[in-house]
Design an enzyme around this catalytic site. Structure first.
Site, mmCIF file in Angstrom:
data_model
loop_
_atom_site.group_PDB
_atom_site.id
_atom_site.type_symbol
_atom_site.label_atom_id
_atom_site.label_comp_id
_atom_site.label_asym_id
_atom_site.label_seq_id
_atom_site.Cartn_x
_atom_site.Cartn_y
_atom_site.Cartn_z
ATOM 1 N N ILE A 1 -13.611 1.288 -2.798
ATOM 2 C CA ILE A 1 -15.035 1.663 -2.760
ATOM 3 C C ILE A 1 -15.220 2.838 -1.790
ATOM 4 O O ILE A 1 -14.779 2.750 -0.642
ATOM 5 C CB ILE A 1 -15.895 0.471 -2.277
ATOM 6 C CG1 ILE A 1 -15.774 -0.708 -3.236
ATOM 7 C CG2 ILE A 1 -17.342 0.884 -2.107
ATOM 8 C CD1 ILE A 1 -16.506 -1.953 -2.756
ATOM 9 N N VAL B 1 0.834 -1.207 0.000
ATOM 10 C CA VAL B 1 0.000 0.000 0.000
ATOM 11 C C VAL B 1 0.871 1.261 0.000
ATOM 12 O O VAL B 1 0.618 2.214 -0.760
ATOM 13 C CB VAL B 1 -0.986 -0.001 1.194
ATOM 14 C CG1 VAL B 1 -1.833 1.271 1.192
ATOM 15 C CG2 VAL B 1 -1.884 -1.236 1.145
ATOM 16 N N LYS C 1 -14.217 -4.764 9.518
ATOM 17 C CA LYS C 1 -14.798 -3.739 8.633
ATOM 18 C C LYS C 1 -16.248 -3.424 9.049
ATOM 19 O O LYS C 1 -16.665 -2.269 9.034
ATOM 20 C CB LYS C 1 -14.718 -4.219 7.181
ATOM 21 C CG LYS C 1 -13.252 -4.346 6.712
ATOM 22 C CD LYS C 1 -13.094 -5.150 5.441
ATOM 23 C CE LYS C 1 -11.628 -5.287 5.057
ATOM 24 N NZ LYS C 1 -11.377 -6.254 3.987
HETATM 25 N N1 HSE Z 1 -7.517 -9.459 2.914
HETATM 26 C C1 HSE Z 1 -8.575 -8.629 2.456
HETATM 27 C C2 HSE Z 1 -9.403 -9.360 1.408
HETATM 28 C C3 HSE Z 1 -8.114 -7.349 1.837
HETATM 29 O O1 HSE Z 1 -9.132 -10.512 1.086
HETATM 30 O O2 HSE Z 1 -10.333 -8.754 0.921
HETATM 31 C C4 HSE Z 1 -7.676 -6.344 2.825
HETATM 32 O O3 HSE Z 1 -8.705 -5.970 3.683
#
Ligand code: HSE
Length: 437
Positions: free
Chosen positions: A136, A14, A205
């Site tokens: 997104i 990143v 998340k």
């Molecule tokens: N490891 C996560 C995924 C991506 O497979 O979507 C980073 O949040």
């Protein structure tokens, strides 16, 4: 034109993407921001590896404190990940009155309330668009675009690894372990994949999104989490016959006094657009009172999609700085004195529909026995399928229930498991309904 100095902590995937965008999109970003975005320094323990990007005047150092203590740096971007040194660095940077951008969902989910408090004490911004759903714009949508709405519910595919694996099982009939190996070979899944496949990354998340959607303190610990290890091609095939896809969903719904927050494999009808989000893609459907349904879809991971989200935060903060409007948008989308703890509904209190699959003994009375126990526990059956797929004298019996309470279902399943009518544990997959049209 004013120069905004940026320091990036972590020069991995990143961090490299952020450095690339700052370099390659320099002019575009200046035109859009109204300021020069100068990558002054990057800190990483590995200062030798060639990342394929010329750094020019940018300093590369193993010492993060050089960036954090540099009075000329306005914004610290944390791309290290994890919950230990990343947390210390962010707290120190906020304490030095630096605005912070982070993609670190695990840290936000566990310690976000403290970070938000520290940002407020120091009157600086804390931004995290890249933490949920990669590129997104879900954080901005909840914090800004949907500000006039009460969010009623969210259903989201937020883990590309799981979605890739489920798509692979669904398309090729692969066993879970083979689909996982394939995801690892393609670089979607980590060598140690449990954070993704056991649902925890999705739960991190959801904890963040629920807070933004409902003005609640971030609460990870009460989210119910199940992963995808036990999903088999048999269940995906049955689901398809009933008109459903199986997806690992993050579900957040507001009730009068509680919030539902759960992550588990979920059957969704093909009429729900989330059923068609395949491969490593992510998507979120938000149901809100003024807008009704809104769907966002895109890449949830990867160098450039994630870096794009980080840059959107950097530009927001830079625009705030040049117009002297720091903390214009509250960190959690609601003024901090209105953020409150909202309890998460205990899973036993959930009402939903269920897919149940039993490995039943193939002899008379078995179906009556199973349905009898379900009936005694108040569970009404919508449909039953028993197919002639005999395997060592056992046949799969699949039932779809009407809406039932989770506590009743768990009690009934325990009672059924104690009979000699079935072998092994039943498969239980909760069902979500179609998106309203
Ligand atoms: N490891 C996560 C995924 C991506 O497979 O979507 C980073 O949040």
């Amino acid at each position: 034109m004013k120069t905004i100095n940026i320091g990036v902590l972590g020069f991995g995937v990143v961090g490299t993407g952020v450095a690339k965008l700052l370099k390659e999109k320099k002019q575009l970003l200046e035109e859009r921001t109204g300021a020069v975005l100068n990558l002054k320094a990057i800190a990483d323990i590995d200062t030798k590896r060639n990342r394929g990007i010329g750094l020019g005047a940018t300093i590369l150092t193993p010492d993060a404190d050089i960036l954090i203590n540099d009075p000329d740096i306005d914004i610290i971007v944390e791309t290290i990940g994890g919950e230990t040194i990343a947390k210390d660095f962010i707290l120190k940077a906020l304490g030095q009155k630096k605005h912070v951008v982070t993609a670190n969902k695990a840290l936000l989910a566990r310690h976000g309330n403290d970070l938000v408090k520290t940002a407020k004490e120091n009157q600086v911004d804390l931004a995290f668009e890249a933490s949920c759903g990669g590129c997104i714009p879900i954080i901005k949508s909840l914090r800004e675009s949907l500000v006039a709405n009460h969010i009623r519910s969210m259903a989201a595919i937020l883990n590309g690894t799981c979605n890739y694996i489920l798509t692979k099982i669904s398309r090729d009939g692969s066993a879970f372990k083979d689909a996982l190996k394939d995801a690892q070979a393609l670089g979607y899944a980590e060598a140690e994949p449990s954070l993704d496949i056991d649902g925890f990354d999705t739960a991190h998340k959801l904890a963040i999104l629920n807070s933004l959607a409902h003005g609640m303190e971030i609460n990870l610990k009460d989210i119910h989490v199940e992963g995808i290890r036990n999903i088999t091609p048999v269940d995906i095939e049955f689901a398809r016959e009933f008109g459903y896809a199986i997806k690992l969903l993050a579900i957040g719904k507001i009730h009068d006094k509680h919030v539902e927050a759960r992550v588990h494999p979920t059957m969704i009808p093909f009429s729900n657009p989330l059923a068609h989000v395949d491969g490593s893609m992510n998507a979120v459907v938000i149901d809100a009172d003024a807008t009704e349904q809104t769907m966002l879809y895109g890449r949830g991971a990867g160098m450039m999609p994630t870096a794009s989200a980080v840059l959107s935060d950097i530009v927001d903060i830079a625009r705030n700085i040049i117009s002297d409007a720091g903390r214009r948008v509250p960190v959690l989308g609601c003024q901090e004195d209105h953020i409150r703890p909202i309890p998460i509904l205990p899973m036993s209190e959930l009402y939903t529909r269920y897919y149940l699959r039993f490995e039943a003994q193939d002899h008379p009375g078995v179906l009556a026995k199973i349905s009898g126990i379900l009936g005694e526990n108040n569970i009404s059956i919508e449909s039953v399928h028993q197919k002639g797929r005999k395997n060592n004298g056992k046949v799969p019996v699949v039932m779809i229930t009407h809406t039932a309470k989770e506590a009743w279902v768990q009690k009934a399943l325990t009672e059924i498991s104690k009979t000699d009518s079935v072998v092994g544990d039943p498969v239980v997959i909760r069902i979500e309904e179609a998106v309203r049209e």
